[in-house]
Design a protein around this motif. Structure first.
Motif, PDB file in Angstrom:
ATOM      1  N   ILE A 284       2.828   1.069 -11.013  1.00 59.46           N
ATOM      2  CA  ILE A 284       3.437   0.096 -11.926  1.00 59.46           C
ATOM      3  C   ILE A 284       2.619   0.096 -13.216  1.00 59.46           C
ATOM      4  O   ILE A 284       3.091  -0.220 -14.303  1.00 59.46           O
ATOM      5  CB  ILE A 284       3.391  -1.322 -11.290  1.00 59.46           C
ATOM      6  N   ASN A 285       1.375   0.480 -13.031  1.00 61.09           N
ATOM      7  CA  ASN A 285       0.334   0.447 -14.025  1.00 61.09           C
ATOM      8  C   ASN A 285       0.549   1.503 -15.114  1.00 61.09           C
ATOM      9  O   ASN A 285      -0.204   2.451 -15.255  1.00 61.09           O
ATOM     10  CB  ASN A 285      -0.935   0.737 -13.214  1.00 61.09           C
ATOM     11  N   LEU A 286       1.616   1.329 -15.888  1.00 62.07           N
ATOM     12  CA  LEU A 286       1.946   2.317 -16.920  1.00 62.07           C
ATOM     13  C   LEU A 286       1.327   1.917 -18.261  1.00 62.07           C
ATOM     14  O   LEU A 286       0.821   0.806 -18.426  1.00 62.07           O
ATOM     15  CB  LEU A 286       3.465   2.453 -17.039  1.00 62.07           C
ATOM     16  N   LEU A 287       1.354   2.838 -19.199  1.00 66.39           N
ATOM     17  CA  LEU A 287       0.820   2.553 -20.528  1.00 66.39           C
ATOM     18  C   LEU A 287       1.942   2.715 -21.549  1.00 66.39           C
ATOM     19  O   LEU A 287       2.612   3.748 -21.591  1.00 66.39           O
ATOM     20  CB  LEU A 287      -0.330   3.511 -20.856  1.00 66.39           C
ATOM     21  N   SER A 288       2.146   1.678 -22.389  1.00 73.51           N
ATOM     22  CA  SER A 288       3.195   1.742 -23.405  1.00 73.51           C
ATOM     23  C   SER A 288       2.677   2.380 -24.681  1.00 73.51           C
ATOM     24  O   SER A 288       1.578   2.048 -25.155  1.00 73.51           O
ATOM     25  CB  SER A 288       3.676   0.331 -23.759  1.00 73.51           C
ATOM     26  N   ILE A 289       3.487   3.286 -25.240  1.00 73.08           N
ATOM     27  CA  ILE A 289       3.186   3.863 -26.557  1.00 73.08           C
ATOM     28  C   ILE A 289       3.827   2.979 -27.619  1.00 73.08           C
ATOM     29  O   ILE A 289       3.283   2.769 -28.701  1.00 73.08           O
ATOM     30  CB  ILE A 289       3.769   5.296 -26.678  1.00 73.08           C
ATOM     31  N   ASP A 290       5.008   2.477 -27.311  1.00 69.13           N
ATOM     32  CA  ASP A 290       5.654   1.468 -28.162  1.00 69.13           C
ATOM     33  C   ASP A 290       6.712   0.771 -27.312  1.00 69.13           C
ATOM     34  O   ASP A 290       6.769   1.000 -26.095  1.00 69.13           O
ATOM     35  CB  ASP A 290       6.227   2.084 -29.463  1.00 69.13           C
ATOM     36  N   GLU A 291       7.541  -0.037 -27.941  1.00 64.61           N
ATOM     37  CA  GLU A 291       8.459  -0.865 -27.161  1.00 64.61           C
ATOM     38  C   GLU A 291       9.580  -0.072 -26.484  1.00 64.61           C
ATOM     39  O   GLU A 291      10.335  -0.618 -25.686  1.00 64.61           O
ATOM     40  CB  GLU A 291       9.028  -1.978 -28.052  1.00 64.61           C
ATOM     41  N   ASN A 292       9.687   1.229 -26.820  1.00 63.93           N
ATOM     42  CA  ASN A 292      10.718   2.069 -26.196  1.00 63.93           C
ATOM     43  C   ASN A 292      10.156   3.286 -25.482  1.00 63.93           C
ATOM     44  O   ASN A 292      10.913   4.074 -24.936  1.00 63.93           O
ATOM     45  CB  ASN A 292      11.701   2.574 -27.271  1.00 63.93           C
TER      46      ASN A 292
END
Ligand SMILES: N[C@@H](Cc1ccc(O)cc1)C(=O)O
Ligand SMILES: NC(=[NH2+])NCCC[C@H](N)C(=O)O
Length: 381
Positions: free
Chosen positions: A318-326
């Motif tokens: 679940i522990n993902l990393l966002s680059i931006d809101e999309n």
């Protein structure tokens, strides 16, 4: 979509988990070849390691549990893949220094084999323009941030503020087991054999990890599961006056980034509906993506490698990393989640990460986002 980083990189600025990412510190695993299973370690990971404590010949007490070198090499390969993916998304990747050798540390009250700076999310919180170093629960992690100091000084020279919560002595009496008592769990398998010293009159200390927080602009969610954490929440409120800290009452034993990940204002990823009730009222009406069931075949089989302890749960991805809101970086070994996120219109950057349960970290744990474009927005009203 990848966007070029601004021409002159801004100084430290990170208020949330999802606005456009420009700079990140990425942990490293060299010399992560053992877990020192002292009481502080066994208590910290108790939810995950309790079933195996005692099953191994020596695991009923403190020991240096070796991790096969092949697994460390494979982890390093996967981290290199993460570094490439982040760079490919236009993110500047900074690294901690390497330990260089196995390091044994000693305090006046205990000794430990030092943990390398892999899960850099855990010992620091970036709150806007401020670096906040947090007081570890696991003794082996007490000097971990030394290896991040070259990077922290760079930001400091560029104008960042830098604070540290008081360093804990981590004596025999320092750690609160209230979270387990509340759940009627007997933790004697973790505390038996405790060898640390005592400081008369000290008792429970401020003990807390950065990964117990989730940042949402001017609001910060803080998981408080015992008195050690309660003291830290008070410190945060007293020392960071311009943010609002929301107490989550024992949503987990400690870290919350494999339970909850805000993806963009009004949308979050959550482990299951059972966790909604812990969140502030304003978040309970957000749109939610629940973590899809995952298959055992997505996890490596370690049966040929002798005894290895999974210190992380099956929910680690679940522990993902966002680059931006999309755009999100997700473990390619969680295809079920990738499919759900793509169905919701996200661009997914898949990166392979095999041994997340052995080293207890996913992409959010391995990273500390130091520059994002968002500010202290109010996302909760
Ligand atoms: N039960 C904890 C234990 C843990 C903490 C950190 C890790 O890296 C691994 C496991 C998990 O939330 O959050
Ligand atoms: N920042 C971190 N190290 N997070 C790890 C959380 C892992 C969580 N205990 C799990 O087992 O799923």
């Amino acid at each position: 979509m990848p966007q070029p980083a601004p021409a002159s990189p801004p100084a430290l600025n990170s208020f949330d988990e999802f606005t456009r990412l420009d700079q990140v510190i990425l942990g490293r695993a060299e010399h992560y070849n053992a877990h020192h299973t002292d009481t502080s370690w066994r208590l910290f990971f108790y939810d995950n390691v309790a079933p195996v404590l005692g099953r191994h010949a020596n695991a009923s007490g403190e020991e240096l549990l070796p991790i096969p070198g092949q697994l460390v090499d494979e982890l390093n390969e996967d981290i290199a893949g993460l570094a490439d993916a982040l760079t490919g998304c236009g993110v500047k990747v900074l690294r901690p220094a390497t330990p260089g050798k196995d390091i044994d540390i000693r305090s006046p009250h205990w000794d430990a084999r030092a943990t390398p700076p892999l899960n850099v999310r855990d010992q620091t919180i970036i709150l806007g323009n401020t670096i906040v170093e947090t007081p570890p629960h696991v003794r082996a992690r007490i000097f971990e941030n030394d290896l991040l100091k070259p990077v922290f000084y760079r930001y400091y020279r560029d104008g960042a503020n830098w604070l540290s919560m008081p360093r804990p002595a981590l004596t025999r009496d320092s750690l609160d087991t209230a979270y387990f008592t509340r759940k009627n769990l007997d933790v004697s398998r973790a505390t038996d054999g405790e060898s640390a010293g005592v400081i008369e009159g000290l008792g429970l200390e401020m003990v807390f990890d950065g990964a117990q927080c989730m940042r949402l602009g001017r609001d910060v969610l803080v998981n408080v599961a015992n008195h050690n954490h309660e003291l830290a929440l008070r410190w945060l409120r007293d020392n960071i006056r311009d943010l609002r800290f929301h107490r989550l009452d024992a949503m987990a034993d400690n870290h919350i980034d494999s339970v909850l990940v805000p993806l963009r204002p009004g949308l979050m990823l959550l482990r299951s509906p059972a966790y909604l009730k812990y969140l502030p009222k304003a978040m309970q009406s957000w749109d939610v993506i629940y973590a899809p069931e995952t298959d055992d075949s997505n996890f490596p089989d370690y049966s040929d490698l002798g005894f290895v302890i999974p210190i992380g749960s099956r929910y680690m991805d679940i522990n993902l990393l966002s680059i931006d809101e999309n755009t999100v970086v997700v473990n390619s070994l969680y295809p079920e989640l990738i499919q759900v996120l793509e169905g919701r219109g996200f661009t997914v950057v898949p990166v392979r990460h095999r041994h997340r349960r052995l080293f207890g970290g996913g992409f959010h744990c391995f990273t500390l986002d130091t520059v994002r474009r968002g500010g202290p927005e109010d996302y909760l009203s």
